[in-house]
Design a protein around this motif. Structure first.
Motif, PDB file in Angstrom:
ATOM      1  N   VAL A 155     -18.282  21.543 -18.553  1.00 53.11           N
ATOM      2  CA  VAL A 155     -19.089  21.503 -17.330  1.00 53.11           C
ATOM      3  C   VAL A 155     -19.078  20.104 -16.731  1.00 53.11           C
ATOM      4  O   VAL A 155     -19.068  19.940 -15.510  1.00 53.11           O
ATOM      5  CB  VAL A 155     -20.526  21.961 -17.628  1.00 53.11           C
ATOM      6  CG1 VAL A 155     -21.381  21.926 -16.366  1.00 53.11           C
ATOM      7  CG2 VAL A 155     -20.540  23.365 -18.218  1.00 53.11           C
TER       8      VAL A 155
ATOM      9  N   THR B 139     -24.624  16.615 -17.923  1.00 52.87           N
ATOM     10  CA  THR B 139     -24.521  17.999 -18.382  1.00 52.87           C
ATOM     11  C   THR B 139     -24.718  18.036 -19.900  1.00 52.87           C
ATOM     12  O   THR B 139     -25.009  17.026 -20.518  1.00 52.87           O
ATOM     13  CB  THR B 139     -23.155  18.599 -18.017  1.00 52.87           C
ATOM     14  OG1 THR B 139     -22.132  17.928 -18.774  1.00 52.87           O
ATOM     15  CG2 THR B 139     -22.867  18.462 -16.536  1.00 52.87           C
TER      16      THR B 139
ATOM     17  N   PHE C   8     -20.565  22.031  -8.936  1.00 52.67           N
ATOM     18  CA  PHE C   8     -19.117  22.289  -8.824  1.00 52.67           C
ATOM     19  C   PHE C   8     -18.821  23.174  -7.618  1.00 52.67           C
ATOM     20  O   PHE C   8     -17.923  22.881  -6.815  1.00 52.67           O
ATOM     21  CB  PHE C   8     -18.621  22.933 -10.116  1.00 52.67           C
ATOM     22  CG  PHE C   8     -17.233  23.497 -10.022  1.00 52.67           C
ATOM     23  CD1 PHE C   8     -16.128  22.671  -9.957  1.00 52.67           C
ATOM     24  CD2 PHE C   8     -17.033  24.876  -9.997  1.00 52.67           C
ATOM     25  CE1 PHE C   8     -14.842  23.193  -9.866  1.00 52.67           C
ATOM     26  CE2 PHE C   8     -15.758  25.407  -9.905  1.00 52.67           C
ATOM     27  CZ  PHE C   8     -14.658  24.560  -9.839  1.00 52.67           C
TER      28      PHE C   8
ATOM     29  N   GLY D  65     -25.035  21.624 -13.171  1.00 53.29           N
ATOM     30  CA  GLY D  65     -23.671  21.118 -13.052  1.00 53.29           C
ATOM     31  C   GLY D  65     -22.727  22.157 -12.478  1.00 53.29           C
ATOM     32  O   GLY D  65     -21.865  21.833 -11.637  1.00 53.29           O
ATOM     33  N   ILE D  66     -22.849  23.408 -12.907  1.00 57.28           N
ATOM     34  CA  ILE D  66     -21.993  24.475 -12.361  1.00 57.28           C
ATOM     35  C   ILE D  66     -22.280  24.685 -10.885  1.00 57.28           C
ATOM     36  O   ILE D  66     -21.366  24.884 -10.065  1.00 57.28           O
ATOM     37  CB  ILE D  66     -22.208  25.771 -13.168  1.00 57.28           C
ATOM     38  CG1 ILE D  66     -21.710  25.586 -14.608  1.00 57.28           C
ATOM     39  CG2 ILE D  66     -21.493  26.943 -12.507  1.00 57.28           C
ATOM     40  CD1 ILE D  66     -22.022  26.746 -15.523  1.00 57.28           C
TER      41      ILE D  66
ATOM     42  N   SER E 164     -17.963  19.579 -12.886  1.00 58.84           N
ATOM     43  CA  SER E 164     -18.980  19.118 -11.940  1.00 58.84           C
ATOM     44  C   SER E 164     -18.729  17.707 -11.449  1.00 58.84           C
ATOM     45  O   SER E 164     -19.038  17.379 -10.301  1.00 58.84           O
ATOM     46  CB  SER E 164     -20.368  19.205 -12.585  1.00 58.84           C
ATOM     47  OG  SER E 164     -20.434  18.395 -13.748  1.00 58.84           O
TER      48      SER E 164
ATOM     49  N   SER F 153     -22.239  19.904 -21.756  1.00 61.13           N
ATOM     50  CA  SER F 153     -20.962  20.439 -22.212  1.00 61.13           C
ATOM     51  C   SER F 153     -19.856  19.663 -21.520  1.00 61.13           C
ATOM     52  O   SER F 153     -19.916  19.422 -20.298  1.00 61.13           O
ATOM     53  CB  SER F 153     -20.833  21.928 -21.904  1.00 61.13           C
ATOM     54  OG  SER F 153     -19.523  22.390 -22.178  1.00 61.13           O
TER      55      SER F 153
ATOM     56  N   ASN G 278     -26.583  22.238 -17.533  1.00 63.64           N
ATOM     57  CA  ASN G 278     -25.313  22.925 -17.315  1.00 63.64           C
ATOM     58  C   ASN G 278     -25.361  23.825 -16.083  1.00 63.64           C
ATOM     59  O   ASN G 278     -24.389  23.895 -15.317  1.00 63.64           O
ATOM     60  CB  ASN G 278     -24.933  23.749 -18.545  1.00 63.64           C
ATOM     61  CG  ASN G 278     -24.450  22.894 -19.700  1.00 63.64           C
ATOM     62  OD1 ASN G 278     -23.996  21.778 -19.505  1.00 63.64           O
ATOM     63  ND2 ASN G 278     -24.555  23.408 -20.907  1.00 63.64           N
TER      64      ASN G 278
END
Length: 460
Positions: free
Chosen positions: A374, A369, A354, A350-351, A378, A371, A347
């Motif tokens: 996320v 990821t 983004f 992934g953030i 992403s 979630s 996660n």
């Protein structure tokens, strides 16, 4: 390319359903997504699930043998959620092709799909991965599924067929869950050898607190619990509304028990929220001449049961210790486990992807990821996330039909089922794809059978 035994079974059932008519075909199609760990066809290292394979038979039935292509197209283009889903699919496919190439090597990712050359922490430089293709195929299949179910459920008979199909899906999920629970040392273990033949990593023999985890027909306990939460939302609401109450009530209760028994942290943490959604539903569904006994009983009994449970925990130290130890093992201690730390790193990566992509996403199917939120940000960025939220608002959240009618109650059930499934995905979902069963429920929720009056405050 090779066809597996479960693929042969899918092929035979599909041919029989085509001969029997549209009703058996759509009911069978609603059941097949339960085989989430099976591969009907193997193309290299990629497996095609029975649900996606059976989508071909639903297409043939709806567009050729038992339906009208112009009617399907008309119902789809008259639907707002269909337009938003098309925009999500188009943006996702384009982003999945161009973003990893235009932004290549500008950041590191945790790749979705098999990729060589990963570092110790599982990251690689941004670039095209196999997930770009497979997730595009899955999302296109979701769009086709939504369109076909929307058209099928636009007739009263088709609406009931899809409703029954979703109940049958819940029954199949419960069957595989119970079978998995009692399978060790029995011939049932051989059954799972045929439906756990995909290229996924299966966590069938893991234990928590001395209890073997239940995964049913899915690769892992979190997947089984997430789908079971959708069954809880759908069947629980039907039972509250007095629709198919004998079957839906049993499936609701057993699914709740299986979620707890699966020892999935996401399932155990999410189940109380699902039950809270059902309690709020009971508050609005009780009272008046069309109120049901189940909704009235839940409104009265749930607070009493909650108070009694608290008193038992206070008065009995053994019960308190037993409950606390179970919650501690499955939830409280989970954040410090190796799997939780790994998923947390997914996660975090992934953030970071983004922001590194300026909010546009690094491409559908690029990033793994833990979630769903996320995964959206992403992979498809702000545009894709907005398209999905608009699809959710217009297709799932807006009520349809005459309040407390059969169609409105089923729509409420599918709405709660979708919300519970999203809840599970928010806790442990790894991709943008929510699965065929979500779009079957969303298609049914979005449909208004011909001849059913729509409230004046909503678009027809």
């Amino acid at each position: 390319m090779g066809i597996e035994p479960i693929g042969i079974v899918t092929l035979l059932i599909g041919m029989i359903c085509l001969l029997r008519g549209s009703g058996p075909t759509v009911i069978a199609f609603a059941i097949f997504p339960v085989l989430g760990g099976a591969a009907a066809l193997l193309i290299g290292s990629t497996g095609i699930q029975p649900g996606h394979f059976f989508l071909v038979f639903l297409l043939l039935s709806t567009l050729w043998l038992h339906g009208n292509p112009s009617f399907v197209i008309d119902r789809a283009f008259r639907s707002q959620p269909f337009i938003w889903l098309v925009l999500l699919v188009v943006y996702g496919v384009l982003a999945g092709y161009f973003a990893p190439r235009l932004l290549q090597d500008t950041t590191t990712i945790v790749p979705l799909g098999a990729t060589a050359g990963a570092s110790i922490n599982g990251t690689i430089p941004l670039g095209p991965v196999s997930g770009n293709f497979t997730q595009a195929v899955y999302l296109i299949a979701d769009l086709v599924t939504f369109s076909l179910i929307l058209a099928i459920a636009s007739t009263s008979q088709g609406f009931r067929h899809v409703t029954i199909g979703l109940l049958a899906f819940g029954a199949a999920n419960v069957f595989f869950g119970i079978a998995d629970l009692i399978s060790p040392g029995t011939p049932l273990a051989d059954l799972f050898a045929y439906i756990r033949n995909s290229t996924y990593t299966f966590h069938a023999d893991e234990s928590v607190a001395g209890m073997r985890r239940i995964i049913g027909s899915w690769p892992e306990a979190s997947s089984f619990a997430g789908v079971s939460m959708a069954v809880v939302g759908y069947c629980g609401t039907l039972w509250i509304c007095g629709r198919h109450s004998k079957v839906s009530g049993i499936l609701f209760v057993v699914s709740c028990i299986l979620i707890v028994r699966s020892t999935s942290s996401g399932g155990i943490a999410g189940l109380p929220i699902c039950l809270a959604i059902l309690y709020v539903t009971s508050l609005f569904r009780s009272g008046g001449s069309t109120g049901t006994r189940a909704s009235f009983a839940i409104v009265l009994a749930f607070p009493i049961a909650a108070v009694l449970f608290v008193f038992v925990l206070i008065l009995s130290g053994d019960v308190y210790r037993l409950v606390y130890d179970f919650i501690d093992v499955t939830i409280l201690s989970k954040p410090t486990s190796l799997s939780a730390l790994e998923r947390g790193s997914w996660n975090a990566s992934g953030i970071s992807n983004f922001f590194d992509s300026y909010g546009l996403g690094v491409g559908l199917g690029t990033v793994r990821t833990s979630s769903f939120a996320v995964a959206l940000l992403s992979n498809v960025g702000v545009p894709g996330t907005m398209f999905f939220l608009l699809f959710l608002l217009t297709g799932v959240l807006l009520p349809r039909g005459i309040p407390r009618s059969y169609e409105a109650d089923v729509g409420l059930a599918t709405r709660n089922g979708c919300l519970c499934l999203i809840l599970g995905a928010l806790i442990s979902g790894s991709t943008v794809d929510l699965g065929l069963i979500f779009f079957v429920m969303a298609g049914l929720c979005s449909a208004v059978p011909l001849g059913v009056r729509v409230p004046a405050s909503l678009p027809a």
